[in-house]
Design a protein around this motif. Sequence first.
Motif, PDB file in Angstrom:
ATOM      1  N   LYS A 128       0.885  -1.167   0.000  1.00 42.09           N
ATOM      2  CA  LYS A 128       0.000   0.000   0.000  1.00 42.09           C
ATOM      3  C   LYS A 128       0.922   1.216   0.000  1.00 42.09           C
ATOM      4  O   LYS A 128       1.361   1.676   1.045  1.00 42.09           O
ATOM      5  CB  LYS A 128      -0.891   0.030   1.245  1.00 42.09           C
ATOM      6  CG  LYS A 128      -1.906  -1.089   1.336  1.00 42.09           C
ATOM      7  CD  LYS A 128      -3.114  -0.833   0.467  1.00 42.09           C
ATOM      8  CE  LYS A 128      -4.150  -1.938   0.657  1.00 42.09           C
ATOM      9  NZ  LYS A 128      -5.396  -1.644  -0.001  1.00 42.09           N
ATOM     10  N   ARG A 147      -3.926 -16.137   1.121  1.00 36.74           N
ATOM     11  CA  ARG A 147      -5.196 -15.681   1.710  1.00 36.74           C
ATOM     12  C   ARG A 147      -4.969 -14.532   2.680  1.00 36.74           C
ATOM     13  O   ARG A 147      -5.737 -13.560   2.715  1.00 36.74           O
ATOM     14  CB  ARG A 147      -5.890 -16.860   2.413  1.00 36.74           C
ATOM     15  CG  ARG A 147      -7.228 -16.508   3.004  1.00 36.74           C
ATOM     16  CD  ARG A 147      -8.249 -16.140   1.924  1.00 36.74           C
ATOM     17  NE  ARG A 147      -9.489 -15.701   2.532  1.00 36.74           N
ATOM     18  CZ  ARG A 147     -10.154 -14.602   2.211  1.00 36.74           C
ATOM     19  NH1 ARG A 147      -9.715 -13.821   1.248  1.00 36.74           N
ATOM     20  NH2 ARG A 147     -11.261 -14.274   2.814  1.00 36.74           N
ATOM     21  N   GLU A 150      -4.586 -11.390   0.743  1.00 36.28           N
ATOM     22  CA  GLU A 150      -5.875 -10.865   0.294  1.00 36.28           C
ATOM     23  C   GLU A 150      -6.607 -10.143   1.422  1.00 36.28           C
ATOM     24  O   GLU A 150      -7.158  -9.056   1.242  1.00 36.28           O
ATOM     25  CB  GLU A 150      -6.737 -12.011  -0.246  1.00 36.28           C
ATOM     26  CG  GLU A 150      -6.214 -12.606  -1.538  1.00 36.28           C
ATOM     27  CD  GLU A 150      -6.893 -13.924  -1.904  1.00 36.28           C
ATOM     28  OE1 GLU A 150      -7.744 -14.407  -1.110  1.00 36.28           O
ATOM     29  OE2 GLU A 150      -6.558 -14.474  -2.964  1.00 36.28           O
ATOM     30  N   LEU A 151      -6.608 -10.762   2.619  1.00 38.51           N
ATOM     31  CA  LEU A 151      -7.282 -10.163   3.772  1.00 38.51           C
ATOM     32  C   LEU A 151      -6.669  -8.820   4.151  1.00 38.51           C
ATOM     33  O   LEU A 151      -7.374  -7.840   4.407  1.00 38.51           O
ATOM     34  CB  LEU A 151      -7.232 -11.115   4.972  1.00 38.51           C
ATOM     35  CG  LEU A 151      -8.112 -12.357   4.883  1.00 38.51           C
ATOM     36  CD1 LEU A 151      -7.785 -13.327   6.019  1.00 38.51           C
ATOM     37  CD2 LEU A 151      -9.585 -11.977   4.925  1.00 38.51           C
ATOM     38  N   ASN A 153      -4.845  -6.836   2.229  1.00 36.71           N
ATOM     39  CA  ASN A 153      -5.081  -5.866   1.152  1.00 36.71           C
ATOM     40  C   ASN A 153      -6.457  -5.233   1.279  1.00 36.71           C
ATOM     41  O   ASN A 153      -6.636  -4.043   1.029  1.00 36.71           O
ATOM     42  CB  ASN A 153      -4.934  -6.534  -0.220  1.00 36.71           C
ATOM     43  CG  ASN A 153      -3.548  -6.374  -0.795  1.00 36.71           C
ATOM     44  OD1 ASN A 153      -2.897  -5.355  -0.609  1.00 36.71           O
ATOM     45  ND2 ASN A 153      -3.080  -7.397  -1.478  1.00 36.71           N
ATOM     46  N   GLU A 154      -7.435  -6.035   1.681  1.00 34.34           N
ATOM     47  CA  GLU A 154      -8.786  -5.513   1.866  1.00 34.34           C
ATOM     48  C   GLU A 154      -8.886  -4.654   3.120  1.00 34.34           C
ATOM     49  O   GLU A 154      -9.592  -3.647   3.148  1.00 34.34           O
ATOM     50  CB  GLU A 154      -9.784  -6.680   1.961  1.00 34.34           C
ATOM     51  CG  GLU A 154      -9.966  -7.431   0.664  1.00 34.34           C
ATOM     52  CD  GLU A 154     -10.787  -8.706   0.837  1.00 34.34           C
ATOM     53  OE1 GLU A 154     -11.459  -8.857   1.885  1.00 34.34           O
ATOM     54  OE2 GLU A 154     -10.750  -9.554  -0.067  1.00 34.34           O
ATOM     55  N   ALA A 155      -8.189  -5.054   4.195  1.00 32.14           N
ATOM     56  CA  ALA A 155      -8.331  -4.387   5.491  1.00 32.14           C
ATOM     57  C   ALA A 155      -7.594  -3.057   5.575  1.00 32.14           C
ATOM     58  O   ALA A 155      -8.069  -2.124   6.235  1.00 32.14           O
ATOM     59  CB  ALA A 155      -7.837  -5.311   6.605  1.00 32.14           C
ATOM     60  N   GLU A 158      -6.410   2.616   1.645  1.00 36.12           N
ATOM     61  CA  GLU A 158      -5.496   3.218   0.666  1.00 36.12           C
ATOM     62  C   GLU A 158      -4.811   4.454   1.242  1.00 36.12           C
ATOM     63  O   GLU A 158      -3.696   4.801   0.864  1.00 36.12           O
ATOM     64  CB  GLU A 158      -6.250   3.580  -0.621  1.00 36.12           C
ATOM     65  CG  GLU A 158      -6.787   2.399  -1.389  1.00 36.12           C
ATOM     66  CD  GLU A 158      -5.707   1.461  -1.893  1.00 36.12           C
ATOM     67  OE1 GLU A 158      -4.585   1.925  -2.190  1.00 36.12           O
ATOM     68  OE2 GLU A 158      -5.988   0.250  -1.971  1.00 36.12           O
TER      69      GLU A 158
END
Length: 198
Positions: A128, A147, A150-151, A153-155, A158
């Motif tokens: 990020k 996984r 992915e978690l 990156n979502e949490a 930006e």
Amino acid sequence: MKEITGNPLFPVFLQLNELHVLLVGGGKVGLEKLTALLENSPKATVTIVAREISADVRHYVANYPRIQLLERAFEETDLNGVDLVVVASNNPELNLRIRKECRSRHLLINVADKPDLCDFYLGSIVKKGNLKLGISTNGKSPTIAKRMKELLNEALPEEIDETLTYMSQLRDLLKGDFNDKVKALNAHTASLLSKEGI
């Protein structure tokens, strides 16, 4: 000496733009390794040696001027002047030969899907902006590492990169010794995280 339990790996972030990487292998796995290297360090110098270099690899490196392609068999002289070695070969004899030669030259090596031949692993990376997190399962489960990536990156918002910029500017303005600066930055970070609800 304290007994180490769990993952004994030491995490390190390399300045690949200052190093020369040799990648042995030009197929699908070679492309995966190359992608991992260049997505994190687009200015890395990489020499790729393989009997056959796929069209996908050739296409991928087209915009990277610091990549050299050598379509031929590996030679021990390929290790001259390199700092790091990544092997993406499905030839066990070649893998062992390169590993042995790297050991004699004190070169760090990663051999795809062969943890026992590796000095280091290419873990999952969360990016990020200026924040970069490395995830390792000590080779136990690449699926879980993926996984977790992915978690995270979502949490992670930006805006975290903007926060990093502000924290860097604040650090530069702070007076006092190291301990004073750490205390002030910790207090500011705690305040930011409570406001964001993180």
